[in-house]
Design a protein around this motif. Structure first.
Motif, PDB file in Angstrom:
ATOM      1  N   GLU A 215       0.829  -1.195   0.000  1.00 45.96           N
ATOM      2  CA  GLU A 215       0.000   0.000   0.000  1.00 45.96           C
ATOM      3  C   GLU A 215       0.875   1.261   0.000  1.00 45.96           C
ATOM      4  OE1 GLU A 215      -4.266   0.660   1.963  1.00 45.96           O
ATOM      5  OE2 GLU A 215      -2.650   0.640   3.444  1.00 45.96           O
ATOM      6  N   LEU A 216       1.901   1.285   0.858  1.00 49.42           N
ATOM      7  CA  LEU A 216       2.807   2.421   0.929  1.00 49.42           C
ATOM      8  C   LEU A 216       4.041   2.029   1.726  1.00 49.42           C
ATOM      9  CD1 LEU A 216       3.162   5.449   0.202  1.00 49.42           C
ATOM     10  CD2 LEU A 216       2.174   5.990   2.441  1.00 49.42           C
ATOM     11  N   THR A 217       5.203   2.423   1.230  1.00 48.77           N
ATOM     12  CA  THR A 217       6.473   2.237   1.938  1.00 48.77           C
ATOM     13  C   THR A 217       7.137   3.598   2.077  1.00 48.77           C
ATOM     14  OG1 THR A 217       6.797  -0.026   1.135  1.00 48.77           O
ATOM     15  CG2 THR A 217       8.762   1.177   1.840  1.00 48.77           C
ATOM     16  N   ILE A 218       7.549   3.928   3.308  1.00 52.55           N
ATOM     17  CA  ILE A 218       8.227   5.190   3.596  1.00 52.55           C
ATOM     18  C   ILE A 218       9.472   4.893   4.414  1.00 52.55           C
ATOM     19  CG2 ILE A 218       8.031   7.510   4.583  1.00 52.55           C
ATOM     20  CD1 ILE A 218       4.976   7.109   4.605  1.00 52.55           C
ATOM     21  N   ALA A 219      10.551   5.586   4.104  1.00 48.62           N
ATOM     22  CA  ALA A 219      11.748   5.585   4.941  1.00 48.62           C
ATOM     23  C   ALA A 219      12.295   7.001   4.958  1.00 48.62           C
ATOM     24  CB  ALA A 219      12.808   4.618   4.413  1.00 48.62           C
ATOM     25  N   ALA A 220      12.693   7.479   6.132  1.00 48.17           N
ATOM     26  CA  ALA A 220      13.194   8.852   6.223  1.00 48.17           C
ATOM     27  C   ALA A 220      13.948   9.034   7.521  1.00 48.17           C
ATOM     28  CB  ALA A 220      12.046   9.861   6.146  1.00 48.17           C
ATOM     29  N   SER A 221      14.798  10.050   7.558  1.00 45.30           N
ATOM     30  CA  SER A 221      15.444  10.404   8.811  1.00 45.30           C
ATOM     31  C   SER A 221      14.359  10.768   9.822  1.00 45.30           C
ATOM     32  CB  SER A 221      16.412  11.565   8.606  1.00 45.30           C
ATOM     33  OG  SER A 221      15.734  12.706   8.126  1.00 45.30           O
ATOM     34  N   PRO A 222      14.613  10.535  11.118  1.00 44.87           N
ATOM     35  CA  PRO A 222      13.546  10.729  12.111  1.00 44.87           C
ATOM     36  C   PRO A 222      12.911  12.104  12.082  1.00 44.87           C
ATOM     37  CG  PRO A 222      15.369   9.526  13.084  1.00 44.87           C
ATOM     38  CD  PRO A 222      15.829   9.953  11.718  1.00 44.87           C
ATOM     39  N   GLY A 223      13.681  13.150  11.786  1.00 42.86           N
ATOM     40  CA  GLY A 223      13.120  14.487  11.763  1.00 42.86           C
ATOM     41  C   GLY A 223      12.239  14.787  10.570  1.00 42.86           C
ATOM     42  N   VAL A 224      12.309  13.965   9.545  1.00 42.37           N
ATOM     43  CA  VAL A 224      11.534  14.163   8.312  1.00 42.37           C
ATOM     44  C   VAL A 224      10.344  13.219   8.252  1.00 42.37           C
ATOM     45  CG1 VAL A 224      11.653  13.915   5.782  1.00 42.37           C
ATOM     46  CG2 VAL A 224      13.512  15.051   7.016  1.00 42.37           C
ATOM     47  N   PHE A 225      10.458  12.068   8.899  1.00 41.21           N
ATOM     48  CA  PHE A 225       9.494  10.978   8.693  1.00 41.21           C
ATOM     49  C   PHE A 225       8.062  11.406   8.974  1.00 41.21           C
ATOM     50  CE2 PHE A 225       6.965   7.346   9.952  1.00 41.21           C
ATOM     51  CZ  PHE A 225       7.257   6.420   8.977  1.00 41.21           C
ATOM     52  N   HIS A 226       7.798  11.981  10.126  1.00 42.09           N
ATOM     53  CA  HIS A 226       6.416  12.279  10.504  1.00 42.09           C
ATOM     54  C   HIS A 226       5.769  13.256   9.537  1.00 42.09           C
ATOM     55  CE1 HIS A 226       3.209  14.491  12.670  1.00 42.09           C
ATOM     56  NE2 HIS A 226       2.892  13.281  13.102  1.00 42.09           N
ATOM     57  N   ASP A 227       6.487  14.333   9.195  1.00 43.51           N
ATOM     58  CA  ASP A 227       5.913  15.331   8.289  1.00 43.51           C
ATOM     59  C   ASP A 227       5.674  14.740   6.896  1.00 43.51           C
ATOM     60  OD1 ASP A 227       5.942  17.204  10.292  1.00 43.51           O
ATOM     61  OD2 ASP A 227       7.770  18.203   9.605  1.00 43.51           O
ATOM     62  N   LEU A 228       6.615  13.929   6.423  1.00 47.64           N
ATOM     63  CA  LEU A 228       6.446  13.298   5.113  1.00 47.64           C
ATOM     64  C   LEU A 228       5.275  12.331   5.132  1.00 47.64           C
ATOM     65  CD1 LEU A 228       7.418  12.754   2.228  1.00 47.64           C
ATOM     66  CD2 LEU A 228       9.020  11.055   3.168  1.00 47.64           C
ATOM     67  N   GLN A 229       5.198  11.511   6.162  1.00 45.18           N
ATOM     68  CA  GLN A 229       4.097  10.557   6.264  1.00 45.18           C
ATOM     69  C   GLN A 229       2.750  11.272   6.331  1.00 45.18           C
ATOM     70  OE1 GLN A 229       3.430   8.401  10.014  1.00 45.18           O
ATOM     71  NE2 GLN A 229       3.558   6.489   8.842  1.00 45.18           N
ATOM     72  N   SER A 230       2.678  12.378   7.072  1.00 41.94           N
ATOM     73  CA  SER A 230       1.420  13.121   7.205  1.00 41.94           C
ATOM     74  C   SER A 230       0.979  13.693   5.861  1.00 41.94           C
ATOM     75  CB  SER A 230       1.581  14.247   8.225  1.00 41.94           C
ATOM     76  OG  SER A 230       1.832  13.726   9.514  1.00 41.94           O
ATOM     77  N   LEU A 231       1.920  14.243   5.105  1.00 41.15           N
ATOM     78  CA  LEU A 231       1.574  14.779   3.788  1.00 41.15           C
ATOM     79  C   LEU A 231       1.124  13.673   2.844  1.00 41.15           C
ATOM     80  CD1 LEU A 231       4.320  17.467   3.108  1.00 41.15           C
ATOM     81  CD2 LEU A 231       1.866  17.855   3.430  1.00 41.15           C
TER      82      LEU A 231
END
Length: 275
Positions: free
Chosen positions: A249-265
């Protein structure tokens, strides 16, 4: 409670699995680099006429699964090109013989061999061999991630508007159209977007600090199993929709400071469905 003996046995198993994965990936990488025919063509298609399989995909998967069968005959296997075997050991191998097949077909350098090992359903070892770069990414659960001999660490936190984000596009037209709309909405909000054509490499590039984040819809387990472990062991966060693990459905990987904002968008933009 897990006693010290159990921990020692599990660490030894992980070490054995890593050695086997590194050997198999290196052998496949050599085959793909040195054995690529000048007139390489498409052997088959999968989800659409542009989702291709080459004869070298098939040859590399046969080499890898043969190596695994020789050295770990009781393990299960799941391979992108059809290899499937039930095991009795609790270990299952997840194999993508060429992640970035279209790049490989065209002679572009963004392709690699992805091999992960699960133990009782948890990914414990991941190896991504990238012959065109001369790089081997590896990770063992709880023991960090490395590029060749160098330890990896994802980039420090950056504001989302300064984050370089990787993504990919599916080969099915309806899904590609929806993904293009998500990228259109996301692009003005980040530093820029990159598309390499290999999810496994993009995930490793998050681990190496070459990307601040990565997302894609429509990935299969063999696309992200090894690379996601490398990213996590380098300090990145991985997931899917809020509260979910990476998946098709969706795969996300990001540095901890970016992850939440990217996932929310991505949740707001509907990146997890086809429109």
């Amino acid at each position: 409670m897990t006693d010290r003996t159990d921990l020692t046995d599990l660490d030894q198993l992980k070490a054995d699995l890593l050695e086997t994965a590194l050997e198999a990936a290196a052998r496949a990488g050599t085959l793909l680099s040195e054995g690529r025919p000048a007139d390489l063509g498409v052997a088959a298609t999968k989800s659409s006429p542009i989702d291709v399989v080459t004869e070298m995909d098939l040859a590399a998967e046969k080499l890898i699964t043969g190596h695994l069968a020789e050295h770990r005959p009781e393990d299960g296997i799941l391979g992108e090109e059809g290899a499937s075997r039930e095991g009795t050991s609790g270990v299952r191998w997840i194999v993508d013989p060429i992640d970035g097949t279209v790049n490989y077909l065209y002679g572009l350098p963004a392709w690699g061999v992805s091999i992960a090992a699960e133990y009782r359903g948890t990914t414990v070892v991941g190896v991504v061999e990238v012959p065109p770069r001369g790089e081997t990414f590896r990770a063992v659960e709880g023991h960090g991630a490395f590029r060749n001999a160098a330890p990896l660490s994802c980039r420090p936190a950056a504001p989302l508007d300064r984050a370089l984000i990787g993504t990919g596009f599916n080969y099915v037209q309806e899904r590609r159209t929806a993904q293009a709309e998500v990228a259109r909405r996301l692009l003005p909000l980040v530093r820029d977007i990159r598309r390499s054509g290999s999810a496994a490499i993009d995930l490793c590039d998050v681990a190496a600090g070459r990307l601040d984040g990565f997302y894609e819809r429509g990935l299969h387990h063999w696309d992200y199993a090894a690379g996601a472990l490398v990213a996590r062991e380098a300090g990145a966060r991985t997931g899917g929709r809020p509260g979910e693990e990476p998946g098709e459905e969706l795969t996300i990987a990001a540095s901890p400071g970016v992850f939440h904002d990217l996932q929310s968008l991505l949740e707001e933009f509907g990146a997890w469905h086809d429109g």
